[in-house]
Design a protein around this motif. Structure first.
Motif, mmCIF file in Angstrom:
data_model
loop_
_atom_site.group_PDB
_atom_site.id
_atom_site.type_symbol
_atom_site.label_atom_id
_atom_site.label_comp_id
_atom_site.label_asym_id
_atom_site.label_seq_id
_atom_site.Cartn_x
_atom_site.Cartn_y
_atom_site.Cartn_z
ATOM 1 N N GLU A 186 -9.870 -5.649 4.026
ATOM 2 C CA GLU A 186 -10.302 -5.823 5.423
ATOM 3 C C GLU A 186 -9.125 -5.650 6.376
ATOM 4 O O GLU A 186 -9.256 -4.994 7.420
ATOM 5 C CB GLU A 186 -10.923 -7.214 5.588
ATOM 6 C CG GLU A 186 -11.535 -7.444 6.950
ATOM 7 C CD GLU A 186 -12.244 -8.784 7.056
ATOM 8 O OE1 GLU A 186 -12.682 -9.124 8.170
ATOM 9 O OE2 GLU A 186 -12.347 -9.491 6.023
ATOM 10 N N ILE A 187 -7.971 -6.220 6.022
ATOM 11 C CA ILE A 187 -6.786 -6.080 6.877
ATOM 12 C C ILE A 187 -6.349 -4.625 6.930
ATOM 13 O O ILE A 187 -6.009 -4.088 7.999
ATOM 14 C CB ILE A 187 -5.643 -6.975 6.351
ATOM 15 C CG1 ILE A 187 -6.021 -8.462 6.468
ATOM 16 C CG2 ILE A 187 -4.354 -6.698 7.120
ATOM 17 C CD1 ILE A 187 -6.243 -8.950 7.870
ATOM 18 N N PRO B 74 -11.563 -15.377 11.977
ATOM 19 C CA PRO B 74 -10.784 -14.504 12.863
ATOM 20 C C PRO B 74 -9.350 -14.971 13.077
ATOM 21 O O PRO B 74 -8.446 -14.149 13.227
ATOM 22 C CB PRO B 74 -11.589 -14.544 14.172
ATOM 23 C CG PRO B 74 -12.993 -14.815 13.738
ATOM 24 C CD PRO B 74 -12.868 -15.748 12.566
ATOM 25 N N ARG C 51 -7.198 -13.750 10.153
ATOM 26 C CA ARG C 51 -6.963 -12.310 10.217
ATOM 27 C C ARG C 51 -6.007 -11.955 11.361
ATOM 28 O O ARG C 51 -5.120 -11.110 11.204
ATOM 29 C CB ARG C 51 -8.294 -11.573 10.362
ATOM 30 C CG ARG C 51 -9.188 -11.711 9.126
ATOM 31 C CD ARG C 51 -10.401 -10.813 9.204
ATOM 32 N NE ARG C 51 -11.363 -11.287 10.206
ATOM 33 C CZ ARG C 51 -12.309 -12.180 9.960
ATOM 34 N NH1 ARG C 51 -12.437 -12.702 8.749
ATOM 35 N NH2 ARG C 51 -13.157 -12.544 10.906
ATOM 36 N N SER C 52 -6.178 -12.611 12.507
ATOM 37 C CA SER C 52 -5.285 -12.339 13.641
ATOM 38 C C SER C 52 -3.847 -12.736 13.318
ATOM 39 O O SER C 52 -2.898 -12.048 13.709
ATOM 40 C CB SER C 52 -5.765 -13.109 14.882
ATOM 41 O OG SER C 52 -7.021 -12.642 15.305
ATOM 42 N N GLU D 206 -5.964 0.624 9.929
ATOM 43 C CA GLU D 206 -6.358 2.031 10.040
ATOM 44 C C GLU D 206 -7.111 2.282 11.350
ATOM 45 O O GLU D 206 -6.908 3.311 12.014
ATOM 46 C CB GLU D 206 -7.226 2.423 8.839
ATOM 47 C CG GLU D 206 -6.457 2.499 7.531
ATOM 48 C CD GLU D 206 -7.361 2.811 6.347
ATOM 49 O OE1 GLU D 206 -8.575 2.999 6.574
ATOM 50 O OE2 GLU D 206 -6.858 2.850 5.213
ATOM 51 N N GLU D 207 -7.981 1.333 11.743
ATOM 52 C CA GLU D 207 -8.711 1.472 13.007
ATOM 53 C C GLU D 207 -7.747 1.449 14.188
ATOM 54 O O GLU D 207 -7.892 2.218 15.149
ATOM 55 C CB GLU D 207 -9.736 0.349 13.142
ATOM 56 C CG GLU D 207 -10.903 0.453 12.160
ATOM 57 C CD GLU D 207 -11.861 -0.727 12.274
ATOM 58 O OE1 GLU D 207 -11.726 -1.489 13.258
ATOM 59 O OE2 GLU D 207 -12.724 -0.877 11.392
ATOM 60 N N ALA D 208 -6.750 0.539 14.105
ATOM 61 C CA ALA D 208 -5.763 0.459 15.183
ATOM 62 C C ALA D 208 -4.948 1.744 15.261
ATOM 63 O O ALA D 208 -4.673 2.272 16.344
ATOM 64 C CB ALA D 208 -4.838 -0.734 14.956
ATOM 65 N N LEU E 102 -2.404 -10.072 10.980
ATOM 66 C CA LEU E 102 -2.187 -8.830 11.717
ATOM 67 C C LEU E 102 -1.015 -8.923 12.687
ATOM 68 O O LEU E 102 -0.365 -7.922 12.986
ATOM 69 C CB LEU E 102 -3.457 -8.438 12.474
ATOM 70 C CG LEU E 102 -4.644 -7.965 11.622
ATOM 71 C CD1 LEU E 102 -5.924 -7.952 12.443
ATOM 72 C CD2 LEU E 102 -4.367 -6.587 11.035
ATOM 73 N N ALA F 217 -8.189 -2.000 6.582
ATOM 74 C CA ALA F 217 -9.150 -1.243 7.394
ATOM 75 C C ALA F 217 -8.885 -1.447 8.882
ATOM 76 O O ALA F 217 -8.992 -0.501 9.679
ATOM 77 C CB ALA F 217 -10.571 -1.672 7.032
ATOM 78 N N GLN F 218 -8.506 -2.675 9.265
ATOM 79 C CA GLN F 218 -8.237 -2.940 10.681
ATOM 80 C C GLN F 218 -6.974 -2.219 11.141
ATOM 81 O O GLN F 218 -6.891 -1.754 12.282
ATOM 82 C CB GLN F 218 -8.139 -4.443 10.915
ATOM 83 C CG GLN F 218 -9.471 -5.164 10.725
ATOM 84 C CD GLN F 218 -9.474 -6.568 11.287
ATOM 85 O OE1 GLN F 218 -8.609 -6.946 12.061
ATOM 86 N NE2 GLN F 218 -10.463 -7.348 10.895
#
Length: 333
Positions: free
Chosen positions: A316-317, A292, A295-296, A322-324, A299, A319-320
């Motif tokens: 994965e980054i 984590p 990734r943090s 896109e979620e945000a 991001l 996708a995160q």
């Protein structure tokens, strides 16, 4: 961990001699407490003497027994041996003690600073107290204060690590959202990012795992001892830019010119390699584990960072992000 066991034993010997004060402690007593032979204790005492610790044998007792004592007088000249600049630097660095908040050594460090500060005159102390106006520090985020109960858990975890005693812990796992009982072999306490962690071998899983001390609800030491079967690296979490244990993998990230100077000016991990890009940006290669914290970190640079390798991390980054973006999307009326 033969060398670690030797250092831990010698530290225990120093502590026991210091606790005994003027009464002293015999070699037989030390051998019994450390569960080794008297010959081993004699070698340890010799090693401590050669290292400069003021331990000496007192043979003046009426009972004829030789006892080992720590000569406290040897440290009285410590402050006198420091230059004024060194004393000032130590006095000012008291603000850094905040970074040790929540560790079992916090009170000891504060007391040590108080004794060092006592070597300064009141006028010097008043002058130095003005320094934070021109030079200050910012404490890193801290775990919430757990009070007396947390202190007891930390102390028992430290004792278990020093004396290699098995421990039973009740632990709340944030990832699974449940509480579980573990039998562990405490190897080390590690302080990182404002919190204390216990690195312990778990026989059930046959591996070393990391436990956040703030989430240990109970910790009790058992009489059974253990022999460490895995050598830990000297640095805590060496393959992570945060707090995680795992195998490292090559990661490469390209940073845009807007943040390139900031990225170049800092050392993010010992393995990092920088490569200039044609558009004035910089690419950074790291050998780190995927966790984590990684990734943090990526991001946090928003659109100014792009993962080049590995492909799975890049997806994965993305996708995160896109979620945000979906969370901020304004619903149509």
């Amino acid at each position: 961990m033969p060398r670690n066991a030797e250092v831990i034993r010698q530290w225990t010997i120093l502590r026991e001699i210091e606790r005994a004060r003027t009464a002293g402690v015999t070699i037989d007593d030390l051998a019994s407490q450390c569960s080794v032979t008297t010959r081993t204790i004699r070698r340890d005492l010799q090693a401590l003497e050669e290292a400069g610790f003021p331990v000496y044998d007192d043979k003046s007792r009426d009972d004829g027994k030789t006892r080992w004592i720590l000569n406290g007088q040897a440290f009285k000249g410590l402050a006198a041996g420091l230059t004024l600049s060194e004393l000032c630097a130590l006095h000012f660095s008291r603000s850094l003690v905040e970074s040790l908040a929540g560790t079992p050594f916090k009170s000891d460090v504060e007391t040590a600073f108080e004794k060092l500060t006592a070597a300064l005159t009141p006028h010097m102390q008043r002058f130095l107290d003005q320094l934070p106006r021109v030079l200050s520090t910012k404490a890193q985020p801290q775990a919430p204060d757990g009070g007396v109960r947390r202190s007891h858990i930390e102390a028992r975890a430290l004792e278990g690590s020093l004396h290699q005693r098995e421990a039973a812990i009740t632990y709340y796992s944030k990832s699974s959202g449940r509480t579980k009982e573990y039998l562990v072999h405490p190897y080390r306490l590690a302080y990182a990012q404002g919190a204390l962690y216990l690195l312990a071998y778990v026989p059930e899983y046959r591996e070393v795992r990391t436990f956040a001390v703030e989430r240990i609800q109970e910790l009790s030491l058992r009489e059974e001892t253990f022999t460490p079967i895995e050598e830990l690296p000297e640095e805590a979490f060496p393959h992570s830019i945060g707090v995680h244990s795992g195998p490292p993998e090559r990661v490469e990230i390209e940073f845009q010119p807007a943040v390139a100077d900031y990225v170049r000016a800092r050392s993010w991990h010992p393995s990092q390699q920088l490569r200039e890009t044609e558009n004035g940006g910089v690419a950074v290669a790291l050998d780190v584990c995927h966790d984590p914290a990684l990734r943090s970190w990526i991001l946090s640079f928003g659109p100014f960072a792009r993962v080049l390798l590995p492909g799975a991390l890049a997806k994965e980054i993305a996708a995160q992000f896109e979620e945000a973006h979906a969370q901020y999307r304004v619903p149509s009326t």
